[in-house]
Design a protein around this motif. Structure first.
Motif, short mmCIF file in Angstrom:
data_model
loop_
_atom_site.label_atom_id
_atom_site.label_comp_id
_atom_site.label_asym_id
_atom_site.label_seq_id
_atom_site.Cartn_x
_atom_site.Cartn_y
_atom_site.Cartn_z
N THR A 177 -0.10 -3.87 7.60
CA THR A 177 -0.46 -2.78 6.70
C THR A 177 -0.75 -3.30 5.30
O THR A 177 -1.60 -2.75 4.59
CB THR A 177 0.65 -1.71 6.62
OG1 THR A 177 1.91 -2.32 6.30
CG2 THR A 177 0.77 -0.97 7.93
N PHE A 193 -11.19 -4.11 10.05
CA PHE A 193 -10.33 -2.98 9.71
C PHE A 193 -10.02 -2.16 10.96
O PHE A 193 -8.87 -1.81 11.23
CB PHE A 193 -11.01 -2.11 8.65
CG PHE A 193 -10.26 -0.84 8.32
CD1 PHE A 193 -9.16 -0.88 7.49
CD2 PHE A 193 -10.66 0.37 8.85
CE1 PHE A 193 -8.46 0.28 7.18
CE2 PHE A 193 -9.97 1.53 8.54
CZ PHE A 193 -8.86 1.48 7.71
N VAL A 217 -4.03 5.04 4.88
CA VAL A 217 -3.44 3.71 5.05
C VAL A 217 -2.17 3.59 4.22
O VAL A 217 -1.17 3.01 4.66
CB VAL A 217 -4.46 2.62 4.68
CG1 VAL A 217 -3.77 1.26 4.57
CG2 VAL A 217 -5.57 2.55 5.72
N VAL A 254 -6.30 -1.63 12.68
CA VAL A 254 -5.75 -0.29 12.83
C VAL A 254 -5.31 -0.04 14.28
O VAL A 254 -4.29 0.59 14.54
CB VAL A 254 -6.78 0.77 12.40
CG1 VAL A 254 -6.37 2.15 12.87
CG2 VAL A 254 -6.91 0.78 10.88
N LEU A 292 -4.16 -4.42 5.63
CA LEU A 292 -5.04 -3.26 5.77
C LEU A 292 -5.42 -2.67 4.42
O LEU A 292 -6.57 -2.31 4.17
CB LEU A 292 -4.36 -2.17 6.62
CG LEU A 292 -4.58 -2.17 8.12
CD1 LEU A 292 -3.83 -1.01 8.75
CD2 LEU A 292 -6.06 -2.07 8.45
#
Length: 205
Positions: free
Chosen positions: A81, A124, A188, A128, A84
Motif C-alpha cells: 500500500t 497499479f 488507496v 491492487v 500503491l
C-alpha cells in the motif's frame, strides 16, 4: 538443519529429496498459512541467486542448511500500500505532464511519457489485485467502480492514440483521467488505513 524465521525446526534436510519438498513441507504448517516467504537461503546463499524458481532441481544431498524467512500477509500488504500510494501519485503527476506536452505539440516527448504512464497504470492494477479481496471489504464497491472506470478510460485513450488525436487525448487526461486518479488516491489512502489496522491487530494478537 532447517530454520524458519530464526527458529530451528525439528525437520531434517536428509528426510527430503530436494529443496522444493522442504519448502512445501514448511509452508504446509498451519503457522505459515497467513505468511508469505520473502527469502530462502541455502547453505547461507540466497536461493534466487543459485536456481531461480527451480527448487526441484536442488537435491537435498547438496544442502546442509536451509533458512526460510517470511512475513505476515498484512505486513506485506502494508508495504504494497505504501508503494500503491506512490504509484497513484505518480499517475497524477505524469497525467498532467502528458496533457501539457500534447497541448504544446511536443508529441514525441508526450508519447514517450504516455507510454510510461500506461505501464505505471498496469503495475497499479496488478498491485491492487493482491490486496483486493482481503483488505477492501468496507469500500469494495467504490474500489471496483474506480478501477473499472480507470480500465475503461484507458481503453478509450488507446483508441484515440491510434487515431493520433492528441488534443482529444489531452482533454481526456485533464478532465477525466486526473479527477478519477484523485478519487482513486482517496480510496488507496483508505485501503492503507485498513491494512495498518490489520497489521496492528496481528501484532497484538
Amino acid at each position: 538443519m532447517i530454520i524458519v524465521d530464526g527458529q530451528r525446526t525439528p525437520l531434517e534436510v536428509h528426510n527430503f529429496e530436494n529443496l522444493e519438498q522442504i519448502i512445501e513441507k514448511v509452508m504446509a504448517d498451519t503457522s505459515m498459512h497467513s505468511r508469505i516467504v520473502t527469502d530462502v537461503l541455502v547453505n547461507n546463499e540466497a536461493f534466487s541467486e543459485i536456481y531461480p524458481h527451480q527448487a526441484e532441481d536442488m537435491e537435498a544431498s547438496y544442502i546442509d542448511r536451509v533458512e526460510i524467512i517470511s512475513v505476515h500477509t498484512s505486513e506485506m500488504a502494508q508495504s504494497i500500500t505504501r508503494e500503491l500510494y506512490k504509484v497513484v501519485s505518480l499517475m497524477a503527476t505524469a497525467g498532467r505532464q502528458v496533457a501539457d506536452l500534447f497541448r504544446q505539440a511536443d508529441d514525441a516527448q508526450a508519447l514517450e511519457l504516455y507510454s510510461d504512464l500506461l505501464e505505471v497504470n498496469r503495475d497499479f492494477m496488478n498491485m491492487v489485485g493482491v490486496l483486493r479481496n482481503e483488505f477492501v471489504a468496507d469500500s469494495a464497491m467504490d474500489f471496483d467502480v474506480s478501477l473499472g472506470d480507470l480500465s475503461s478510460l484507458f481503453s478509450e485513450m488507446i483508441e484515440i492514440q491510434e487515431n493520433e488525436d492528441w488534443i482529444l487525448l489531452a482533454d481526456l487526461l485533464e478532465y477525466e483521467y486526473l479527477p478519477l486518479v484523485e478519487k482513486t488516491k482517496a480510496i488507496v489512502a483508505q485501503l492503507r488505513e485498513s491494512v495498518k489496522a490489520s497489521v496492528k491487530k496481528n501484532s497484538h494478537g
